[in-house]
Every structure is written in C-alpha cells, then in structure tokens.
Design a protein around this motif. Structure first.
Motif, mmCIF file in Angstrom:
data_model
loop_
_atom_site.group_PDB
_atom_site.id
_atom_site.type_symbol
_atom_site.label_atom_id
_atom_site.label_comp_id
_atom_site.label_asym_id
_atom_site.label_seq_id
_atom_site.Cartn_x
_atom_site.Cartn_y
_atom_site.Cartn_z
ATOM 1 N N ALA A 100 -105.280 -8.864 57.879
ATOM 2 C CA ALA A 100 -105.571 -10.292 58.025
ATOM 3 C C ALA A 100 -105.377 -10.764 59.459
ATOM 4 N N ASP A 101 -104.551 -10.074 60.231
ATOM 5 C CA ASP A 101 -104.230 -10.478 61.596
ATOM 6 C C ASP A 101 -104.821 -9.538 62.637
ATOM 7 N N ALA A 102 -105.657 -8.593 62.199
ATOM 8 C CA ALA A 102 -106.163 -7.556 63.101
ATOM 9 C C ALA A 102 -107.655 -7.725 63.338
ATOM 10 N N ASP A 103 -108.140 -7.077 64.402
ATOM 11 C CA ASP A 103 -109.586 -6.977 64.619
ATOM 12 C C ASP A 103 -109.916 -5.540 64.979
ATOM 13 N N LEU A 104 -111.185 -5.245 65.128
ATOM 14 C CA LEU A 104 -111.617 -3.858 65.283
ATOM 15 C C LEU A 104 -111.199 -3.246 66.619
ATOM 16 N N THR A 105 -110.867 -4.069 67.619
ATOM 17 C CA THR A 105 -110.401 -3.498 68.882
ATOM 18 C C THR A 105 -109.099 -2.732 68.677
ATOM 19 N N LEU A 106 -108.348 -3.114 67.654
ATOM 20 C CA LEU A 106 -107.102 -2.405 67.341
ATOM 21 C C LEU A 106 -107.390 -0.950 67.000
ATOM 22 N N LEU A 107 -108.458 -0.702 66.231
ATOM 23 C CA LEU A 107 -108.802 0.664 65.855
ATOM 24 C C LEU A 107 -109.298 1.453 67.061
ATOM 25 N N ALA A 108 -110.095 0.811 67.881
ATOM 26 C CA ALA A 108 -110.654 1.506 69.042
ATOM 27 C C ALA A 108 -109.567 1.966 70.004
ATOM 28 N N LYS A 109 -108.454 1.219 70.051
ATOM 29 C CA LYS A 109 -107.362 1.576 70.959
ATOM 30 C C LYS A 109 -106.384 2.566 70.336
ATOM 31 N N ALA A 110 -106.468 2.768 69.041
ATOM 32 C CA ALA A 110 -105.496 3.617 68.350
ATOM 33 C C ALA A 110 -105.704 5.086 68.686
ATOM 34 N N LYS A 111 -104.612 5.813 68.758
ATOM 35 C CA LYS A 111 -104.664 7.271 68.893
ATOM 36 C C LYS A 111 -104.419 7.924 67.538
ATOM 37 N N ASN A 112 -103.424 7.407 66.845
ATOM 38 C CA ASN A 112 -103.095 7.876 65.503
ATOM 39 C C ASN A 112 -103.079 6.667 64.582
ATOM 40 N N LYS A 436 -90.549 -9.209 43.202
ATOM 41 C CA LYS A 436 -91.645 -8.798 44.073
ATOM 42 C C LYS A 436 -91.818 -9.884 45.135
ATOM 43 N N PRO A 437 -91.271 -9.685 46.341
ATOM 44 C CA PRO A 437 -91.382 -10.713 47.377
ATOM 45 C C PRO A 437 -92.841 -10.984 47.743
ATOM 46 N N ASN A 438 -93.119 -12.201 48.122
ATOM 47 C CA ASN A 438 -94.469 -12.581 48.554
ATOM 48 C C ASN A 438 -94.343 -13.483 49.771
ATOM 49 N N ARG A 439 -94.269 -12.878 50.947
ATOM 50 C CA ARG A 439 -94.046 -13.664 52.168
ATOM 51 C C ARG A 439 -95.290 -14.456 52.579
ATOM 52 N N HIS A 440 -96.405 -14.239 51.872
ATOM 53 C CA HIS A 440 -97.631 -14.975 52.175
ATOM 54 C C HIS A 440 -97.842 -16.171 51.253
ATOM 55 N N PHE A 441 -96.797 -16.543 50.521
ATOM 56 C CA PHE A 441 -96.861 -17.747 49.686
ATOM 57 C C PHE A 441 -95.498 -18.414 49.763
ATOM 58 N N ARG A 442 -95.289 -19.100 50.879
ATOM 59 C CA ARG A 442 -93.977 -19.648 51.189
ATOM 60 C C ARG A 442 -94.100 -21.122 51.579
ATOM 61 N N LEU A 584 -107.248 -22.325 58.891
ATOM 62 C CA LEU A 584 -106.047 -22.722 58.164
ATOM 63 C C LEU A 584 -105.330 -21.506 57.595
ATOM 64 N N THR A 585 -106.117 -20.537 57.118
ATOM 65 C CA THR A 585 -105.519 -19.306 56.578
ATOM 66 C C THR A 585 -104.786 -18.538 57.669
ATOM 67 N N LYS A 586 -105.438 -18.375 58.813
ATOM 68 C CA LYS A 586 -104.824 -17.653 59.926
ATOM 69 C C LYS A 586 -103.532 -18.319 60.389
ATOM 70 N N ALA A 587 -103.511 -19.642 60.310
ATOM 71 C CA ALA A 587 -102.335 -20.394 60.748
ATOM 72 C C ALA A 587 -101.251 -20.453 59.681
ATOM 73 N N GLY A 588 -101.506 -19.838 58.520
ATOM 74 C CA GLY A 588 -100.527 -19.877 57.437
ATOM 75 C C GLY A 588 -100.492 -21.189 56.705
ATOM 76 N N ARG A 589 -101.537 -22.016 56.891
ATOM 77 C CA ARG A 589 -101.566 -23.339 56.257
ATOM 78 C C ARG A 589 -102.419 -23.353 54.987
ATOM 79 N N TYR A 590 -103.071 -22.259 54.687
ATOM 80 C CA TYR A 590 -103.806 -22.128 53.417
ATOM 81 C C TYR A 590 -103.361 -20.820 52.781
#
Length: 595
Positions: A100-112, A436-442, A584-590
């Motif tokens: 949810a917080d990543a984009d494809l540049t993360l994969l391109a930079k990854a080694k493992n 079962k913790p749910n840190r995305h519904f707080r 709103l989702t990215k900001a944790g407001r939805y």
C-alpha cells in the motif's frame, strides 16, 4: 570427566562464578565461542566501551533485502516482520514495505526480494495492495534483471483461485527478468509452521556467502531494539495458543420478530497478557456441531468411534469443500467419477453451496480414521471485530456475532462458529480466544480528530469500541455514526447505548437506514448521499472515515458513494473523486475492515 579450566583464578569473577563459566565454556564449540566473542564485542560497543581487544570482530559483508507484503487481515504483514528478524541472522539488512505504501521503483532498486502475498476472496489482491498489484501486472512495470526473489502465497482452499495473487506475482517477477532464489509455496489457513520453515530456507538461499576472516566467525548482533519491539507487538495468545476465557454474558440483541439473530457475547479473563485495542479482531476457536460430525462419520463407516468424533469436533474442518479435497478424495478412493469433478466446470457446479458431507454422500466410500483425517485441514478460528474497549471493561472482551443459518440442496446448514456460540455455549462455560491486531483500523492518535463511522449489522461492533475508548480517555473529538439494518423495532443493535451517548454528547450524531421499514430499500450509502454536504465539511475539518462490513455488498456500495461525493468538488469527475479517496487512504484517513 575432568573439566579443563579456561578462566584463570585471577579472572575478575567470584570463585564460584569462574567454576560455573569454565563448565559452560568447556562444552562449547569453536563456532559458539566465536559467536560469544562477537556478541560481547558488540555489546561493549553499544555501551560506548569500545571493542574488546582480545576478540575484535571484523565486519561481515551484508546484503540488502527488500521484504514486501500484501495483507488484508494482517497475516502476511506478521510474516514479513518475522522474516526481518530471521534475515538479520543470515547476514541480510532487511527493510519491510507494505504494498500500500510502495511503488515499482522499489522493485527495480532491490537486489534481493521476498514477497508475502495474501489472496482476498475469489482471487483478488488485498484492497490496500490493489494499486501496486495492478501496476506490477501492467506494461509499465520495469525490468527486474539482476533481482533475486522468493514468494510465499497465502490463501484459503475454500476458494477456487487458491493463492491466485501470490502465484501471479511469482510468475510476473520471473517475466520481468528476476531470478527465483527459492520455490514458491502456497499455504492454506494453517500456514504458521510451513511459513516459518519456508522463510528460514528462502533467506538462507538469499544470504551472502560466508567470508569470515581467519580471526574467527563474526556475528551480527542488533542492539537497536527493533527485534524486541516486534516481539512486544506480537500477541501472546494466538489461534495455536488461545486463551480459555469464561463467557460472562450472552444476549440476543434482536427482537422476537426479527429475521436476524445477533449475539452480544462478553468474555472474562484475569491475565493482562490478553490485550487488544479498539479496531483489533478477536479470534474465536469454535467446535463443530457434534450432530454433523456424527453424520459425517456414519457416512464413511466410522460411526461408532467416540474418540474420533471428539477429535473431529474440536480440531478439524468438517464443512469446507475444496478442489484440493476433491482431488485427494479421488486419489484415496480411486474413483474416476470423483476425479471427473475436477474437469471443466464440473467442480464449481457441484460445489455451489455444498459442504463436505455432500461429497461423501454423493460418492460414498468406507474410509479409515487416518484416511479421513488426512483429507481434512485443521479447524480455523473465526475473527470478529472487538466490540469493547479494554479501558472501559478491564479484563473483558465483547463480541457481536450474527448467527448464520441457511438451507441448500435439501439440508439445513449452520455457521460453524456463530451457532457454536449461539446454540452450544452458555453463560459460565468457556471459549478459546486469541487476538488478531489490526493496525490499519485504528482511532486517530489525536482524540480531538473527528471520526465518521459507517457500518451495517454486525459491522457496528468496532464503533462501540471506538466510542467507549474515547469516553474512557476523555477524548473530545466529534463522532458521527451511520448504521444500517433491516427493521428499526427489532434490529437496532445497541440502540439504548447510542441514545445514551447522544444524550451525553459522546456521540455527536447518528444517521440510520432500516431497509425494510418502507416500500423502497434504504441503505447506509443513501444516507451518506443525503448528508454529503455535511460529510464534506467534516472531511475538510480533518475527519477520519471508517467502513466495516460485507466487502461485496455494503462496503463496495459505500466506496462508490464516497467517490461520487468527493467528485462533486471536481464537477462530477469520478476519477478525481477516486483519486481523492486514495489520498485519504494513503493518509490513514480512510480505513476499512471488510469481510
């Protein structure tokens, strides 16, 4: 055996400590002694005392590792965080990312790269990971030559597209040029042990080669506390180690004329280790209906085995019919007609609204106890949004459980967990629970932040916990509840409590939608649209939005309505409204808690 002294008598320890240390050290291997040398050197450095001159470690090459997860209920997220700790032991510097917080540049930079991916429903990615997943599958995805990867897929064999998202990601990474370091595994609900074994093996393959100098093996020790923090966040009670809690209250909240049966259940415990936050889920480990188990055993010729009946009642899933189970049943019995169910559209046509007992009755065979249990998976727990605040009810957890019953193919069916609680448990008996913790519904960290809570039926449960928490902590932020059910008279769950909160000002306003109290159906999304001007004002004031309920029904319709409401500010441009909802989702407001 005589122990050769290793510490001299003039060492800075008490004589009895020297004897004890010599006994321990004499039994160590060279590798263990090297580990101790590195450990104490790192410990001394962490305290600011510098390295020990007698055993100064030499830095071991460490390789970067990207751990990526797609999670709906938190299982993949928990595995990813555990993998980070295992990675440290394998010479890997790991960083964990939510899709949810990543984009494809993360994969391109990854080694493992290690991916933990859950499949949601009938083959969809978790909602928070949907954008990343679509981007990965698109033509815009970058080449990943030089990236080494491994994928663990989580799913549920009750669904046709078992682990479909993990399988697709695994294939796509290879298409983009990445090289597979470890084979993918596809795991069902009882994934914990296999996932741990796979993680150890996959990270060992991704680890850098051992290049320790002649001076000894150098060991990386993390003194920063990150691993300890992960341990602290991990619940002590899990589905494999549940808490036995007493049922202190069990009340049907629906009126006598209702078509629903919704149980408010209260559980009491006396251990502070059982801890949860509003927004978390409580898992209930149920037991099967003994009448169904008895019928199942008679069908396969094992009806007189009382010990086996109890075993199946407590430990095995005896209802779920899956493609893999049909395949295994065909192998065990050698029946060609069962194998034919796996061809074309035969399986989905047969399996529609059927259970395991239907397969055994339609294609009867005598089975041994081992053959039967070999076909079954462990009985999974059921998750329910916690309906209480621990601050408001110390030593208690409250759940809201709707009883599930239906008829299909001439049989009366029952929800395993809901009727276990509603029919076979009584006040004073016990049930097995876990968190079962749910840190995305707080709740927002700032108690002055306005909140808008949207739910129907049992989806109102977490909002009871939210309001109780805010009252207990003295939070003064505005709160607005949208609640929907069938009938006002019989189905207004927690009606008196909401009215009390309105009277005290702890709930600022409430809008209800009772779908069957008038000729036309009215649902919560209709109330949202009617109140859209006020809702937009609340959002401009920084309000957080919450949705809890059925993903394919209410939650989907609410999502579409919110897009329309947000699009009004952009002259009806729904793409703009959808983009605003994503912001709103990215900001944790939805935040959504859907099932």
């Amino acid at each position: 055996m005589t122990v050769t002294p290793l510490l001299p008598r003039n060492a800075p320890f008490l004589p009895e400590d020297i004897d004890m240390l010599n006994k321990v050290v004499a039994r160590t291997t060279p590798q263990q002694r090297s580990w101790l040398a590195g450990f104490f050197a790192g410990f001394e450095a962490a305290l600011g005392g510098g390295a020990l001159p007698a055993a100064a470690p030499v830095a071991k090459p460490r390789a970067p590792l990207t751990i990526l997860y797609a999670s709906e209920s938190g299982n993949s997220e928990a595995l990813a965080n555990k993998a980070k700790k295992v990675a440290q032991k394998n010479g890997l510097d790991a960083k964990v990312f939510d899709m949810a917080d990543a984009d494809l540049t993360l994969l391109a930079k990854a080694k493992n790269l290690v991916v933990y991916a859950a499949t949601w429903g009938e083959g969809d990615p978790p909602s928070r990971a949907a954008d990343f997943y679509q981007a990965l599958m698109s033509d815009k995805a970058p080449r990943l030559d030089g990236v080494r990867f491994a994928v663990l897929a989580l799913g549920d064999t009750a669904y046709v597209n078992f682990c479909g998202v993990g399988k697709a990601i695994d294939a796509r990474l290879e298409e983009l040029g990445a090289s597979r370091a470890a084979d993918r595994v596809d795991l069902d609900l009882d994934y914990a042990k296999q996932a741990a074994e796979w993680t150890e093996g996959a990270l060992a393959k991704l680890a850098p080669p051992e290049t320790a100098p002649a001076g000894g093996t150098v060991v990386h020790v993390d003194f920063g506390g990150a691993a300890g923090q992960l341990d602290d966040d991990e619940p002590q009670f899990t589905d494999e180690r549940p808490l036995e809690a007493e049922i202190s209250a069990l009340v049907n909240l629906n009126g006598t004329g209702s078509t629903r049966e919704t149980w408010h259940a209260e559980f009491a415990f006396d251990t502070p280790a059982f801890s949860y936050q509003p927004g978390d889920a409580i898992g209930l480990v149920p037991e099967n209906d003994p009448l169904l188990v008895d019928e199942l055993l008679k069908t396969v010729g094992l009806g007189s085995d009382a010990a086996l009946l109890l075993k199946l009642q407590k430990s095995y899933d005896v209802t779920t019919l899956s493609r893999s189970l049909v395949e295994n049943y065909a192998k065990v019995t050698g029946r060609g007609d069962v194998k034919a169910l796996l061809e074309g559209e035969a399986y989905p046509k047969f399996a529609a609204d059927r259970q395991l007992i239907d397969l055994f009755e339609a294609y009867p065979e005598k089975l041994t106890a081992d053959q039967l249990t070999g076909l079954l998976r462990p009985l999974p727990g059921r998750l329910y949004s916690v309906a209480s605040s621990l601050k408001a009810h110390p030593g208690e957890a409250h759940l809201l459980v709707g009883a599930v019953r239906w008829e299909s193919h001439g049989k009366v069916r029952k929800g395993v967990s809901s009727t276990y609680l509603g029919e076979r448990r009584k006040v004073g008996t016990t049930a097995r629970l876990y968190v079962k913790p749910n840190r995305h519904f707080r709740l927002p960290p700032d108690g002055h932040t306005p909140i808008i809570m949207i739910g129907a039926g049992t989806g109102v449960a977490p909002y009871r916990a939210f309001v109780e928490e805010r009252v207990a902590t003295g939070s003064k932020g505005k709160s607005w509840l949208f609640f929907g059910e069938r009938n006002f008279t019989n189905d207004f769950l927690y009606q008196l409590e909401w009215q009390d909160y309105l009277g005290s000002g702890d709930l600022s306003r409430i809008d209800v939608a009772f779908s069957r109290d008038q000729p036309e159906k009215i649902y919560v999304q209709h109330r949202l649209w009617e109140r859209r001007a006020e809702l937009q004002n609340w959002l401009q004031d920084g309000a957080h939005l919450y949705v809890c309920g059925d993903e394919k029904g209410m939650a989907k319709d609410v999502d579409a309505t919110l897009v329309k409401i947000l699009a009004e500010q952009a002259k009806g441009d729904e793409e703009a409204g959808r983009a605003k909802l994503k912001e709103l989702t990215k900001a944790g407001r939805y935040q959504r808690d859907v099932y």
